[in-house]
Design a protein around this motif. Structure first.
Motif, PDB file in Angstrom:
ATOM      1  N   LEU A  70      18.941  29.170 -18.944  1.00 29.45           N
ATOM      2  CA  LEU A  70      18.944  27.920 -18.194  1.00 29.45           C
ATOM      3  C   LEU A  70      17.644  27.763 -17.412  1.00 29.45           C
ATOM      4  N   SER A  75      19.480  18.394 -18.566  1.00 28.18           N
ATOM      5  CA  SER A  75      20.930  18.267 -18.528  1.00 28.18           C
ATOM      6  C   SER A  75      21.386  18.901 -17.220  1.00 28.18           C
ATOM      7  N   VAL A  88      24.288  19.556 -14.111  1.00 25.02           N
ATOM      8  CA  VAL A  88      25.697  19.608 -13.729  1.00 25.02           C
ATOM      9  C   VAL A  88      25.781  20.022 -12.270  1.00 25.02           C
ATOM     10  N   ILE A 127      23.347  23.242 -11.736  1.00 25.71           N
ATOM     11  CA  ILE A 127      22.758  23.935 -12.890  1.00 25.71           C
ATOM     12  C   ILE A 127      21.967  22.931 -13.718  1.00 25.71           C
ATOM     13  N   ALA A 138      19.649  22.570 -17.353  1.00 27.28           N
ATOM     14  CA  ALA A 138      19.237  23.129 -18.643  1.00 27.28           C
ATOM     15  C   ALA A 138      18.397  22.099 -19.380  1.00 27.28           C
ATOM     16  N   SER A 164      22.366  23.467 -25.313  1.00 25.42           N
ATOM     17  CA  SER A 164      22.449  23.552 -23.855  1.00 25.42           C
ATOM     18  C   SER A 164      23.683  22.838 -23.338  1.00 25.42           C
ATOM     19  N   ARG A 216      26.538  25.178 -23.603  1.00 26.74           N
ATOM     20  CA  ARG A 216      26.519  26.221 -22.582  1.00 26.74           C
ATOM     21  C   ARG A 216      27.002  25.674 -21.237  1.00 26.74           C
ATOM     22  N   LEU A 217      26.571  24.465 -20.908  1.00 30.27           N
ATOM     23  CA  LEU A 217      27.048  23.863 -19.670  1.00 30.27           C
ATOM     24  C   LEU A 217      28.551  23.592 -19.737  1.00 30.27           C
ATOM     25  N   PHE A 242      30.316  26.723 -18.909  1.00 31.03           N
ATOM     26  CA  PHE A 242      30.311  26.962 -17.465  1.00 31.03           C
ATOM     27  C   PHE A 242      31.403  26.149 -16.776  1.00 31.03           C
TER      28      PHE A 242
END
Length: 467
Positions: free
Chosen positions: A344, A376, A378, A402, A404, A410, A413-414, A417
């Motif tokens: 990230l 991106s 969050v 966060i 990315a 990506s 991955r978010l 999370f």
């Protein structure tokens, strides 16, 4: 204050009363009217609690009325060098009045603190005005304010029976702000270092609050327990706080008076720097803000030393316990591990719990972040439960952010999370519960207990699932 001025003038038989009354013209009429206006504003705020921007707008209008009446800083003189302000004279003058108003207002969070500072500030301004050969009315007004505050301190010292409130503290700030502009050399509108040195303590508290909130990404109107009076009370107690403030004001005021008397402009800033260095060096106040600034400066400097090829992969990390000693690293370190494994661009956590005197801020990010259009992002708000049973409520305490580089991978991955954000929220609540238990234990024992490393059982398996 007006009555006190009249009494003092009456005893000065050597002064020409008629000439003094002649000086009570437009600037003084505007000042008294503005003082009444800000008093009403403070009373409204004390009664109904205005929004921060509403109160600031009203303060701006009052300050602009004063500046429009002719009270303007045209020249700033520092270290013997005069700098004409030109077109910036009006905005700088308004800004100075706003700083003074809010500086004294922010100090009014502990019994007698704003009153004590006001006594030293107004008394010192009176002496500086006298040494500079100012108009008699300026000197008398400053002494009158000093005497009025000294009498009020009898009832405002700990434990206070009467309080200033926003009405009193803002009016004191307005008066000392204007008097500091009038205490310059006779027949000039230059602003020297002496008033800055005299007001160094309240201005330092205000500027530290601005730095603390801006560098942690919080609203400038956010409340916290990081002000000078909060930290001094926690470390020295209510009576000790007043003694520390009195000593600090004595040093800065004495330096300003000596600077004016000896015509040595370097003495005033030296005294102010000594006070600030003592505060920061002993970690009494300003140390966390200093670390925030140092971390931001170090990151900025490192950005010039890194080769372009590794700008996006090389990381910069800083974590600051702004206030308190909660074990937030047990939440932060797994977050950094997750961000590192997932590649990230940035992860940030900010926590602010005023009622527990806890504040924590940490960032981990690439030297060069992706362009905004390619990010991106969050943001996950953090909540805790306050109270028990029907009286309990969920209150926000901060956020995790966060970033990315935008891509299909990506986003996945978010998404991972976010799926496990609930487990992270559970760990945050556990840390908060541990802090509450520690503070309750310290309160029961009646003394501060040194935390010998609290072990918080973080669910690392749950956080590892995010990878």
């Amino acid at each position: 204050m007006v009555i006190a001025m009249a009494v003092v003038i009456g005893f000065q038989n050597s002064w020409d009363i008629s000439s003094v009354l002649d000086e009570f013209n437009k600037p003084w009429s505007v000042l008294l009217g503005s003082a009444v206006a800000i008093l009403v504003l403070g009373l409204v705020d004390d009664k109904w609690t205005l929004r921060g921007r509403q109160k600031l707008l009203a303060q701006c209008v009052i300050a602009m009325v004063i500046v429009g009446s002719g009270t303007v800083l045209n020249v700033v003189g520092l270290m013997g060098i005069d700098v004409p302000l030109g077109i910036f004279a009006i905005p700088v003058s308004v800004l100075w009045l706003l700083l003074c108003i809010n500086a004294l207002n922010l100090l009014d969070g502990a019994d007698g603190m704003a009153t004590t500072v006001g006594i030293f500030v107004s008394g010192s301004l009176a002496i500086v005005s006298l040494l500079n050969g100012n108009a008699v009315l300026n000197v008398v007004a400053a002494f009158a304010l000093c005497g009025a505050l000294a009498g009020f301190l009898i009832y405002n010292r700990p434990p206070a029976s009467i309080f200033l409130g926003d009405a009193g503290s803002m009016m004191i700030g307005l008066l000392v702000g204007v008097l500091s502009m009038w205490c310059s050399h006779k027949e000039t509108t230059a602003f020297a270092a002496a008033p800055l040195a005299i007001l160094v303590l309240p201005l330092f508290d205000s500027l530290a609050a601005i730095v603390r909130r801006r560098l942690t990404g919080r609203s400038i109107y956010a409340t916290d327990r990081g002000h000078m009076h909060h930290l001094l009370n926690e470390k020295f107690g209510r009576a000790g706080t007043l003694w520390i403030v009195a000593v600090a004001c004595s040093v800065s005021s004495a330096a300003a008076i000596a600077s004016t008397w000896l015509h040595q402009p370097w003495i005033a800033p030296l005294g102010a720097i000594a006070v600030l260095a003592a505060m920061v060096g002993t970690r009494t106040f300003g140390y966390s803000e200093f670390r925030l600034i140092a971390g931001r400066a170090r990151h900025f400097a490192n950005s010039f030393m890194v080769r372009p090829q590794v700008c996006e992969t090389k990381k910069h990390e800083r974590a600051v316990k702004v206030q308190g000693d909660g074990p937030w690293q047990d939440v932060w370190e797994p977050l950094v591990d997750f961000a590192d494994r997932q590649g990230l661009a940035s992860v940030k956590i900010d926590v602010n719990m005023a009622w527990l005197h806890e504040s924590y801020h940490a960032t981990w990010r690439s030297i060069r972040l992706p362009e905004p259009a390619m990010q991106s992002l969050v943001r996950v708000p953090l909540f805790v439960t306050r109270g028990v049973g029907e009286d309990s409520e969920r209150v926000p305490i901060g956020r995790i952010e966060i970033i990315a580089t935008s891509s299909e991978d990506s986003l996945n991955r978010l998404g991972d999370f976010l799926e496990h954000a609930g487990e992270l929220q559970t760990q945050v609540e556990y840390v908060v519960k541990k802090i509450e238990d520690l503070q309750e234990s310290r309160s029961r024992k009646g003394k501060k207990v040194v935390d010998q490393g609290v072990s918080v059982p973080v669910d690392n398996d749950a956080l590892a699932k995010m990878s």
